[in-house]
Every structure is written in C-alpha cells, then in structure tokens.
Design a protein around this motif. Structure first.
Motif, mmCIF file in Angstrom:
data_model
loop_
_atom_site.group_PDB
_atom_site.id
_atom_site.type_symbol
_atom_site.label_atom_id
_atom_site.label_comp_id
_atom_site.label_asym_id
_atom_site.label_seq_id
_atom_site.Cartn_x
_atom_site.Cartn_y
_atom_site.Cartn_z
ATOM 1 N N TYR A 11 0.875 -1.163 0.000
ATOM 2 C CA TYR A 11 0.000 0.000 0.000
ATOM 3 C C TYR A 11 0.914 1.215 0.000
ATOM 4 C CZ TYR A 11 -3.967 -3.003 1.113
ATOM 5 O OH TYR A 11 -4.936 -3.954 1.077
ATOM 6 N N ILE A 12 0.663 2.129 -0.937
ATOM 7 C CA ILE A 12 1.540 3.277 -1.115
ATOM 8 C C ILE A 12 0.711 4.553 -1.024
ATOM 9 C CG2 ILE A 12 3.034 4.459 -2.786
ATOM 10 C CD1 ILE A 12 3.766 1.647 -3.845
ATOM 11 N N LYS A 13 1.286 5.533 -0.371
ATOM 12 C CA LYS A 13 0.600 6.827 -0.295
ATOM 13 C C LYS A 13 1.599 7.944 -0.508
ATOM 14 C CE LYS A 13 -1.424 7.067 3.726
ATOM 15 N NZ LYS A 13 -2.068 7.437 4.972
ATOM 16 N N ASP A 14 1.065 9.064 -0.999
ATOM 17 C CA ASP A 14 1.821 10.297 -1.128
ATOM 18 C C ASP A 14 1.335 11.234 -0.028
ATOM 19 O OD1 ASP A 14 3.189 9.475 -3.408
ATOM 20 O OD2 ASP A 14 1.630 10.225 -4.739
ATOM 21 N N GLU A 15 2.270 11.843 0.673
ATOM 22 C CA GLU A 15 1.904 12.726 1.774
ATOM 23 C C GLU A 15 2.782 13.966 1.750
ATOM 24 O OE1 GLU A 15 1.943 12.575 6.625
ATOM 25 O OE2 GLU A 15 1.507 10.715 5.556
ATOM 26 N N ARG A 27 6.572 9.826 -0.904
ATOM 27 C CA ARG A 27 5.851 8.607 -1.296
ATOM 28 C C ARG A 27 6.454 7.473 -0.486
ATOM 29 N NH1 ARG A 27 4.280 6.885 -7.266
ATOM 30 N NH2 ARG A 27 2.622 8.268 -6.624
ATOM 31 N N TYR A 28 5.564 6.730 0.212
ATOM 32 C CA TYR A 28 6.058 5.654 1.067
ATOM 33 C C TYR A 28 5.059 4.504 1.139
ATOM 34 C CZ TYR A 28 3.143 7.744 4.806
ATOM 35 O OH TYR A 28 2.114 8.252 5.557
ATOM 36 N N ASP A 51 -9.333 -4.143 -1.518
ATOM 37 C CA ASP A 51 -8.296 -4.193 -2.535
ATOM 38 C C ASP A 51 -8.635 -5.284 -3.546
ATOM 39 O OD1 ASP A 51 -5.985 -4.499 -4.066
ATOM 40 O OD2 ASP A 51 -4.672 -4.019 -2.387
ATOM 41 N N TYR A 56 3.121 1.688 3.434
ATOM 42 C CA TYR A 56 2.637 1.597 4.805
ATOM 43 C C TYR A 56 1.909 0.267 5.005
ATOM 44 C CZ TYR A 56 -1.890 2.920 2.822
ATOM 45 O OH TYR A 56 -3.036 2.942 2.070
ATOM 46 N N LYS A 104 1.146 10.420 8.714
ATOM 47 C CA LYS A 104 -0.215 10.000 9.037
ATOM 48 C C LYS A 104 -0.329 8.490 9.244
ATOM 49 C CE LYS A 104 -2.302 13.896 6.718
ATOM 50 N NZ LYS A 104 -2.916 14.396 5.503
ATOM 51 N N SER A 105 0.528 7.724 8.581
ATOM 52 C CA SER A 105 0.535 6.262 8.707
ATOM 53 C C SER A 105 1.944 5.809 9.057
ATOM 54 C CB SER A 105 0.119 5.591 7.389
ATOM 55 O OG SER A 105 -1.192 5.954 7.036
#
Length: 177
Positions: free
Chosen positions: A54-58, A109-110, A125, A112, A73-74
């Motif tokens: 699972y990847i998010k941009d923050e 981008r990481y 998913d 989590y 946030k995560s």
C-alpha cells in the motif's frame, strides 16, 4: 469481500460447518475463529508489505533537514521517493527519520502496512482474491497448528497465486542460452 466470507470459506475447506452465523459458539469454535482471523491477518500483512504494498503520497515538511516518521499520518514501512518542487530530492534513511539536504515542504511517497482486520471488516483491494486470501490463511493456520503437510500444501498454493498476481499482464521473455 468480508473477513466473514474468507473465514467461512476456510472453514468449508477444512471440512467444517460454517459456524460464524450461529448465535452461540462453543469454546473450540471461538478458538478456531480467533486463530483463523489471526492467520488471515498474518497472510494479509505479508501480501500487503512484501508483494503488493500500500503506497501513499503525503505532504511533509523538513525542519532542520529532518522528517520524523512520527509526524506521518501512517506508519512507514519504507520510503519510495521524496519530491520537492517537481524534482526528486535526496534523503538518508534512519530508523526514526529521514534526513534531507533542504528545509521546507515536499511530497513523500512511502509504503505503509495495512490495519489489523477484525471479524466485521472488509478487504476492498481488488488485487487480493478470495482464493489468495484463503490459501494464505490456511497456510498460516496449519503452520500454527503444526500440521505441516497441510500447511506446506496451502503455502505452495499461496505462493503460486502471489506469483501469478505479480506477473499478471506483464510480458515475460526467456533468454536464449
């Protein structure tokens, strides 16, 4: 798909009655249900951290050239990239922070980890199929129960389904010796 659907399918493959809709459960049924949910969480975590992250941009702010993991946030498994003003920024990874060569805003981008599943949760998913999650859950369950032949069989099925998803839709060519 819901956790109940996954656990229900596991019970059927174990040759048991799906007792999840029963009003009252025996101590043995409660134990099996809890162990299956723990096994599902283990398989789900493995899939989502090692194979299909699972990847998010923050948006983050580097202060004193440091971005602390606790400010995200995560929880971060690992960083993928850091972009500042449309360009990639350099960073060094430490267990509790990232160190950069700038102060100010950027986009991190990481990857989590997923949240722990409970009996009432759903997995949204679409990459994760019922077959994949059942094979992974039963593999982990039978390893926990020390039924190694069954565990090995389900684990092989689980690994095969993971490999299929990893390469689905990708062109592969074999080299010539």
């Amino acid at each position: 798909m819901t956790v109940k659907e996954i656990i229900g399918e596991c019970l059927l493959r174990m040759g048991r009655k799906n007792f999840l809709e029963s009003e009252t459960l025996s101590d043995e049924e409660k134990s099996v249900k809890e162990t299956l949910i723990a096994s599902l969480n283990s398989a789900y975590f493995e899939i989502a951290t090692e194979h299909m992250p699972y990847i998010k941009d923050e948006k983050v702010r580097a202060k004193d050239k440091t971005i602390f993991n606790r400010d995200l946030k995560s929880p971060m498994l690992y960083p993928i990239s850091l972009n500042r003003e449309g360009a990639k920024a350099k960073f060094k990874i430490f267990h509790d922070r990232l160190e950069t060569d700038f102060d100010g805003e950027a986009v991190l981008r990481y990857a989590y980890p997923p949240e722990k599943l409970s009996e009432t949760d759903s997995i949204e998913d679409s990459r994760m199929t019922l077959e994949l999650l059942v094979a992974g859950t039963l593999s982990k369950y039978y390893f926990a129960m020390r039924a190694f032949d069954l565990a090995s069989s389900y684990d092989s099925d689980f690994r095969y389904k993971l490999a299929y998803l990893k390469y689905k839709g990708k062109t592969m060519t074999l080299g010539r010796g």
